[in-house]
Design a protein around this motif. Structure first.
Motif, mmCIF file in Angstrom:
data_model
loop_
_atom_site.group_PDB
_atom_site.id
_atom_site.type_symbol
_atom_site.label_atom_id
_atom_site.label_comp_id
_atom_site.label_asym_id
_atom_site.label_seq_id
_atom_site.Cartn_x
_atom_site.Cartn_y
_atom_site.Cartn_z
ATOM 1 N N ASP A 576 0.866 -1.163 0.000
ATOM 2 C CA ASP A 576 0.000 0.000 0.000
ATOM 3 C C ASP A 576 0.908 1.220 0.000
ATOM 4 O O ASP A 576 1.795 1.344 0.856
ATOM 5 N N GLY A 577 0.728 2.113 -0.972
ATOM 6 C CA GLY A 577 1.648 3.225 -1.134
ATOM 7 C C GLY A 577 1.750 4.121 0.079
ATOM 8 O O GLY A 577 2.847 4.498 0.515
ATOM 9 N N ARG A 578 0.617 4.468 0.641
ATOM 10 C CA ARG A 578 0.639 5.375 1.795
ATOM 11 C C ARG A 578 1.231 4.685 3.014
ATOM 12 O O ARG A 578 1.998 5.287 3.779
ATOM 13 N N LEU A 579 0.904 3.411 3.205
ATOM 14 C CA LEU A 579 1.470 2.671 4.336
ATOM 15 C C LEU A 579 2.982 2.536 4.174
ATOM 16 O O LEU A 579 3.740 2.729 5.138
ATOM 17 N N PHE A 580 3.431 2.214 2.964
ATOM 18 C CA PHE A 580 4.876 2.102 2.748
ATOM 19 C C PHE A 580 5.569 3.432 3.029
ATOM 20 O O PHE A 580 6.621 3.483 3.662
ATOM 21 N N HIS A 581 4.980 4.519 2.572
ATOM 22 C CA HIS A 581 5.610 5.820 2.770
ATOM 23 C C HIS A 581 5.706 6.156 4.259
ATOM 24 O O HIS A 581 6.716 6.708 4.727
ATOM 25 N N SER A 582 4.662 5.825 5.001
ATOM 26 C CA SER A 582 4.709 6.097 6.442
ATOM 27 C C SER A 582 5.779 5.250 7.117
ATOM 28 O O SER A 582 6.503 5.735 7.996
ATOM 29 N N LYS A 583 5.917 3.985 6.708
ATOM 30 C CA LYS A 583 6.959 3.125 7.286
ATOM 31 C C LYS A 583 8.349 3.617 6.883
ATOM 32 O O LYS A 583 9.296 3.534 7.676
ATOM 33 N N TYR A 584 8.471 4.110 5.665
ATOM 34 C CA TYR A 584 9.760 4.649 5.215
ATOM 35 C C TYR A 584 10.179 5.825 6.096
ATOM 36 O O TYR A 584 11.328 5.904 6.553
ATOM 37 N N LEU A 585 9.264 6.758 6.340
ATOM 38 C CA LEU A 585 9.592 7.920 7.170
ATOM 39 C C LEU A 585 9.951 7.500 8.586
ATOM 40 O O LEU A 585 10.883 8.045 9.197
ATOM 41 N N LEU A 586 9.213 6.531 9.107
ATOM 42 C CA LEU A 586 9.505 6.054 10.459
ATOM 43 C C LEU A 586 10.855 5.350 10.514
ATOM 44 O O LEU A 586 11.662 5.597 11.417
#
Length: 739
Positions: A576-586
């Motif tokens: 999921d693009g948004r989930l991946f992006h949030s995990k990337y930032l974290l």
């Protein structure tokens, strides 16, 4: 295809041919006609609407977030609701998608790809400037959307076809042959084809199934032509077969004559004048005795090459059963590599392609050419390889799986694939010529007939081994049946990416794996509610890189005989693009693993197991992962020091030009420009040592102020409740019937 200016003319200058319709009522009318015996050619009791899938993609993908790689779970819900709106009205849907790019239209394809590349460059510059997603004026469909939409629709029980010729032609032919109630598209070529009524997807209201029908009979009455004269009109106006430039002199003469005879300009000038002027020209070309008996009237003054071009363009609109003329250039050429595979394999390749059950195999075996459209890649980012180069070794092994059976391995008569892949630095003036590479197996390479048609447990094991070997992940065979197939596929893909892209860090891997594991926890509503405090252009490219990898998993799975169910390779099961992006930032802010895994002990345990397996496999191949945090470009949440800014702006070797891999990780996992230029690994290593020693970013002293939902982190939040686990179990293992 598409006729230049015709859609505008009908919308703006010919309102009488734009008829508001209710598709539900159209279906009732067709049922009534069928009961009277007027549509005996129909082969299904339900009224059928033929859907141009490619024309619908932009409308279907209505998800708010598109730049991060795709909101695939949400997209599936959109498709399901869209299909249900028609089926509840008793309308049967048949979908068609483009399956080939005809060589006569290659330059049109290239021109469009270059234009989209310019839009993607603007998009990345916007993200790096503002740290947020740009508006719809720079909207780009998520990578791989067409490919995965075919599988999504099939999983919803729909009939889906992938074309082996021009898709518009196959759509019009199917609709005419089966007496369909209409063609749903946004392509003015369907005005020209003498087929089912053309209804607009752009004007479709899905809540009440109303839209606009473009009536070719009314158009013909307005412009003074017959339906059989429309193909010549289309070619003189310009389409994908006959370009505007090639017939410019004809239109100029027609405009001059029209203005002389009609001193009062048409209200739709100049676009309206152009269509009317060419229509008057076409109408004047035939005498009564010649009407409809000549493909191109002799009175049209043309050079021999232009006359032949016009003939080819007109023939492209003639459908089976229209006996006046024969459509030219439709005989299928002999398969590109028929001597390398059996007739049974050739037949299976075509059947899989048409039914959208296979991927890549038809293009490779039967055409010897494969293409990949634009991907969200930042041409200014020198430290990330383009996806076309990342997956080139994988494709070479897929080609080897398909074509090297019985080949002695010599360079004599070695089959070569022509690749048209869009990536920064590739001018697309000619295809890249790529040769197959044999897959490394513990036994002799099995025949393709055995992999595709064989039975028994030994063959099943051979299929899995072949699949894993394409990604150099043979060590993962012990995980088959132990973890879910979608997680096994994700682990293979991430491991392959790490082995090929030397600049990927431990944080990148943690982001990839944690989102794949945590995706099972999230309902569609929860995924939509994730808030991103800032966007990272690097994470955008990594998201698209993963999605392109899933399509290569599909190709490898098909070539290997299907050891994994295709549903396990779909993005909505592992990304999921948004989930991946949030995990990337974290991950890049130094967040503890417990928080990264949503404080779920089962997820954390699974994540650590997968990461250990990946790390061990990479270590065996000489690839050691290092921590290397990246902060967002604008430093909205984390302010990097000067060393970081310099590293991020210009770090990494330059892969631009017609880059090629140098054999993957076995040769250092590097790349080089065409020629002798190679990156200097010592320079890269020295920068990395500076990165590790520098005090510009310390994940332990700079806490990331946003949790996965975009709000402040609550370190005292209790573990996930049982509801989440119950939901996860129900969602994680779909019914086998879905596969």
């Amino acid at each position: 295809m598409g006729v230049k200016g015709l859609q505008y003319f009908m919308d703006s200058c010919c309102p009488e041919a734009c008829v508001p319709v209710n598709l539900r009522e159209m279906a009732r009318q067709q049922i009534a006609k069928r009961q009277q015996g007027c549509t005996s050619t129909a082969n299904n009791n339900s009224p059928t609407l033929v859907v141009d899938g490619m024309a619908c993609l932009r409308g279907w993908y209505s998800c708010k977030d598109w730049v991060c790689g795709g909101q695939w779970t949400e997209y599936m819900d959109v498709l399901k609701g869209w299909v249900e709106a028609f089926t509840s009205a008793g309308i049967r849907l048949v979908f068609f998608f483009d399956g080939v790019v005809e060589e006569k239209k290659r330059q049109v394809w290239v021109k469009r790809r270059r234009r989209v590349n310019g839009e993607i460059s603007k998009m990345f510059r916007y993200i790096k400037t503002y740290g947020e997603q740009p508006g719809r004026d720079l909207f780009c469909l998520p990578s791989g959307l067409a490919t995965f939409t075919c599988f999504a629709l099939r999983s919803l029980g729909q009939e889906v076809f992938c074309s082996v010729q021009e898709a518009d032609y196959e759509i019009a032919s199917y609709a005419r042959q089966h007496g369909s109630m209409g063609i749903l598209s946004q392509d003015s070529d369907f005005i020209i084809y003498d087929s089912a009524p053309y209804v607009s997807v752009a004007k479709l209201r899905i809540d009440n199934l109303t839209t606009v029908m473009y009536d070719r009979e009314r158009l013909c009455r307005t412009i003074g032509l017959t339906v059989t004269q429309l193909p010549l009109l289309a070619c003189l106006l310009g389409n994908d077969v006959v370009s505007e430039v090639q017939m410019q002199h004809i239109r100029n003469n027609a405009m001059a004559t029209y203005r002389t005879n009609n001193p009062t300009p048409h209200s739709g000038a100049p676009q309206g004048q152009k269509v009317l002027a060419v229509s008057h020209l076409v109408s004047s070309l035939w005498g009564r005795e010649e009407q409809d008996t000549e493909l191109i009237p002799p009175s049209l003054n043309l050079s021999a090459p232009h006359r032949e071009l016009l003939k080819r363009g007109v023939r492209s609109y003639l459908l089976p059963g229209q006996e006046a003329f024969q459509r030219g250039d439709i005989s299928a050429p002999p398969p590109a590599f028929e001597k390398h595979v059996s007739p049974e394999i050739l037949k299976a390749c075509r059947e899989k392609h048409v039914a959208t059950e296979g991927f890549m195999v038809y293009s490779v075996v039967c055409q010897g050419v494969i293409e990949c459209s634009n991907t969200l890649e930042d041409e200014e980012n020198a430290e990330l390889l383009p996806q076309a180069l990342v997956y080139k070794p994988c494709r070479q092994r897929i080609y080897g799986m398909l074509l090297l059976h019985g080949h002695d391995g010599s360079s004599v008569d070695l089959p070569a694939i022509r690749e048209w892949f869009v990536y920064p630095g590739n001018p697309l003036k000619e295809p890249d010529v790529v040769y197959p590479v044999p897959v490394s197996l513990p036994c002799d390479q099995p025949s393709l007939d055995l992999l595709w048609f064989g039975t028994g447990p030994e063959v099943s094991t051979l299929r899995l081994t072949s699949f894993l070997s394409i990604f150099d992940c043979q060590d993962f065979s012990d995980l088959y049946g132990v973890i879910e197939d979608s997680l096994l596929a994700a682990l293979c893909l991430v491991t392959y990416i790490v082995l090929q892209v030397q600049t990927l860090s431990q944080e990148d891997i943690d982001a990839y794996l944690s989102q794949a594991v945590c995706l099972r926890l999230k309902s569609p509503d929860e995924l939509q509610q994730i808030k991103l405090p800032v966007l990272s252009s690097r994470a955008v490219q990594l998201g698209s890189l993963y999605i392109r990898g899933l399509s290569h998993l599909l190709g490898a799975n098909c070539a290997s005989g299907g050891p994994l169910p295709s549903a396990a390779l779909m993005p909505w099961h592992s990304f999921d693009g948004r989930l991946f992006h949030s995990k990337y930032l974290l991950a890049h802010s130094g967040t503890e693993k417990t928080v990264l895994l949503d404080r779920d002990s089962a997820c954390l345990s699974l994540f650590l197991r997968l990461r250990e397996k990946l790390t061990e496999t990479c270590r065996k191949r000489g690839r050691v992962l290092q921590s290397r945090p990246f902060a967002p470009e604008q430093g909205h949440r984390i302010t990097p020091g000067p060393r970081y800014r310099g590293r991020h702006a210009g770090g990494g070797e330059n892969w631009r030009g017609r880059g090629e891999t140098t054999g993957g990780h076995r040769h250092g996992g590097g790349w080089r420009e065409r020629g002798e230029a190679n990156g200097d690994p010592s320079e890269y290593d020295s920068r990395e040592r500076l990165w590790q020693r520098g005090g510009h970013f310390d994940p332990h002293s700079h806490s990331y102020p946003y949790g996965h939902d975009g709000g402040p982190q609550n370190t005292s939040r209790p573990p996930s409740q049982s509801r989440s686990r119950s939901y996860r179990r129900g969602r994680y293992r779909p019914n086998t019937s879905e596969y």
